[in-house]
Design a protein around this motif. Structure first.
Motif, PDB file in Angstrom:
ATOM      1  N   ALA A 126      -7.042   1.826  -7.514  1.00 27.29           N
ATOM      2  CA  ALA A 126      -6.924   0.850  -8.606  1.00 27.29           C
ATOM      3  C   ALA A 126      -5.659   0.010  -8.439  1.00 27.29           C
ATOM      4  CB  ALA A 126      -6.927   1.566  -9.955  1.00 27.29           C
ATOM      5  N   LEU A 127      -4.537   0.660  -8.155  1.00 28.71           N
ATOM      6  CA  LEU A 127      -3.284  -0.068  -7.978  1.00 28.71           C
ATOM      7  C   LEU A 127      -3.392  -1.066  -6.832  1.00 28.71           C
ATOM      8  CD1 LEU A 127      -0.760   2.878  -8.409  1.00 28.71           C
ATOM      9  CD2 LEU A 127      -1.242   1.077 -10.072  1.00 28.71           C
ATOM     10  N   SER A 128      -4.076  -0.675  -5.764  1.00 25.72           N
ATOM     11  CA  SER A 128      -4.192  -1.564  -4.604  1.00 25.72           C
ATOM     12  C   SER A 128      -5.004  -2.814  -4.905  1.00 25.72           C
ATOM     13  CB  SER A 128      -4.813  -0.819  -3.417  1.00 25.72           C
ATOM     14  OG  SER A 128      -6.214  -0.693  -3.569  1.00 25.72           O
ATOM     15  N   GLN A 129      -5.788  -2.776  -5.982  1.00 23.36           N
ATOM     16  CA  GLN A 129      -6.618  -3.920  -6.348  1.00 23.36           C
ATOM     17  C   GLN A 129      -6.093  -4.641  -7.593  1.00 23.36           C
ATOM     18  OE1 GLN A 129      -9.065  -4.868  -4.160  1.00 23.36           O
ATOM     19  NE2 GLN A 129      -7.932  -3.277  -3.078  1.00 23.36           N
ATOM     20  N   SER A 142       0.380  -7.998  -5.609  1.00 23.63           N
ATOM     21  CA  SER A 142       1.805  -7.698  -5.433  1.00 23.63           C
ATOM     22  C   SER A 142       2.218  -6.523  -6.320  1.00 23.63           C
ATOM     23  CB  SER A 142       2.652  -8.913  -5.797  1.00 23.63           C
ATOM     24  OG  SER A 142       2.606  -9.131  -7.192  1.00 23.63           O
ATOM     25  N   ARG A 143       3.320  -5.891  -5.957  1.00 21.78           N
ATOM     26  CA  ARG A 143       3.850  -4.792  -6.773  1.00 21.78           C
ATOM     27  C   ARG A 143       4.253  -5.295  -8.148  1.00 21.78           C
ATOM     28  NH1 ARG A 143       7.947  -2.637  -2.442  1.00 21.78           N
ATOM     29  NH2 ARG A 143       7.453  -4.624  -1.514  1.00 21.78           N
ATOM     30  N   MET A 179       0.826  -1.208   0.000  1.00 16.47           N
ATOM     31  CA  MET A 179       0.000   0.000   0.000  1.00 16.47           C
ATOM     32  C   MET A 179       0.857   1.254   0.000  1.00 16.47           C
ATOM     33  SD  MET A 179      -3.473  -0.689   2.125  1.00 16.47           S
ATOM     34  CE  MET A 179      -2.783  -1.505   3.544  1.00 16.47           C
ATOM     35  N   LEU A 180       1.954   1.234   0.751  1.00 16.69           N
ATOM     36  CA  LEU A 180       2.882   2.361   0.736  1.00 16.69           C
ATOM     37  C   LEU A 180       3.348   2.621  -0.690  1.00 16.69           C
ATOM     38  CD1 LEU A 180       4.894   4.449   1.853  1.00 16.69           C
ATOM     39  CD2 LEU A 180       6.431   2.545   2.367  1.00 16.69           C
ATOM     40  N   TYR A 181       3.732   1.574  -1.386  1.00 21.29           N
ATOM     41  CA  TYR A 181       4.208   1.714  -2.761  1.00 21.29           C
ATOM     42  C   TYR A 181       3.111   2.268  -3.666  1.00 21.29           C
ATOM     43  CZ  TYR A 181       6.170   0.597  -7.287  1.00 21.29           C
ATOM     44  OH  TYR A 181       6.632   0.689  -8.564  1.00 21.29           O
ATOM     45  N   TYR A 182       1.893   1.752  -3.565  1.00 21.19           N
ATOM     46  CA  TYR A 182       0.805   2.201  -4.440  1.00 21.19           C
ATOM     47  C   TYR A 182       0.454   3.657  -4.198  1.00 21.19           C
ATOM     48  CZ  TYR A 182       0.283  -2.804  -5.203  1.00 21.19           C
ATOM     49  OH  TYR A 182       0.510  -4.118  -5.502  1.00 21.19           O
ATOM     50  N   ILE A 186     -10.768   1.734 -12.857  1.00 15.27           N
ATOM     51  CA  ILE A 186     -11.273   2.372 -11.638  1.00 15.27           C
ATOM     52  C   ILE A 186     -12.553   1.705 -11.148  1.00 15.27           C
ATOM     53  CG2 ILE A 186     -12.070   4.539 -10.618  1.00 15.27           C
ATOM     54  CD1 ILE A 186      -9.106   4.592 -11.428  1.00 15.27           C
ATOM     55  N   ASN A 187     -13.503   1.457 -12.031  1.00 19.94           N
ATOM     56  CA  ASN A 187     -14.780   0.867 -11.614  1.00 19.94           C
ATOM     57  C   ASN A 187     -14.599  -0.528 -11.017  1.00 19.94           C
ATOM     58  OD1 ASN A 187     -16.236   3.123 -12.339  1.00 19.94           O
ATOM     59  ND2 ASN A 187     -16.742   2.350 -14.370  1.00 19.94           N
TER      60      ASN A 187
END
Length: 148
Positions: free
Chosen positions: A81-84, A136-137, A54-57, A89-90
């Motif tokens: 979006a990145l976290s998922q 994952s990143r 989450m820090l990275y996103y 976005i939707n």
């Protein structure tokens, strides 16, 4: 936690709260209004990736917004979006929605101090031990590379 980056020092916080019942639109609005940060996400705890991810996103969304090369107009939506593990976005909103959940995670990052003011909710600490999302990143970087 203060994190040193190429943008300078950033304040990063992740907290998880437990509501008395399942979150309503008013609950989510109240929680979102309680957060003061450059970029933040409010998601159901089971949709939360690891804290480091989450820090990275959040950092990536902030940096790409500052650089003017973000894929979303709103850095909060880009971080969501990145976290998922998606660039849609939707799709991210649907996966991460805190509505109907009573355990909510807030992750925030800011060039100034992050402020989260929650008075009546039960704080239980980090989201890491509650997560079921394995975003994952590496996964999101591969998606971004395909996009560009």
């Amino acid at each position: 936690m203060i994190v040193n980056t190429d943008l300078g020092p950033l304040d990063f916080q992740v907290i998880t709260i437990v509501l008395d019942g399942n979150a309503t639109k008013n609950d989510v609005k109240r929680i979102m209004e309680s957060v003061k940060a450059d970029v933040f996400i409010v998601i159901n705890a089971s949709a939360a990736p690891r804290d480091v991810d989450m820090l990275y996103y959040l950092y990536f969304a902030l940096r790409s917004n500052i650089d003017g090369n973000s894929f979303a107009k709103d850095p909060n939506m880009e971080a969501l979006a990145l976290s998922q593990c998606t660039l849609q976005i939707n799709e991210a909103i649907e996966r991460a929605s805190p509505l109907g959940h009573n355990v909510i995670t807030i992750a925030a990052i800011s060039r100034k101090r992050v402020e989260i003011h929650l008075d009546e909710d039960g704080l239980i600490g980090s989201a890491t031990r509650l997560r079921s999302n394995d975003c994952s990143r590496q996964t999101i970087l591969l998606k971004l590379m395909d996009k560009y």
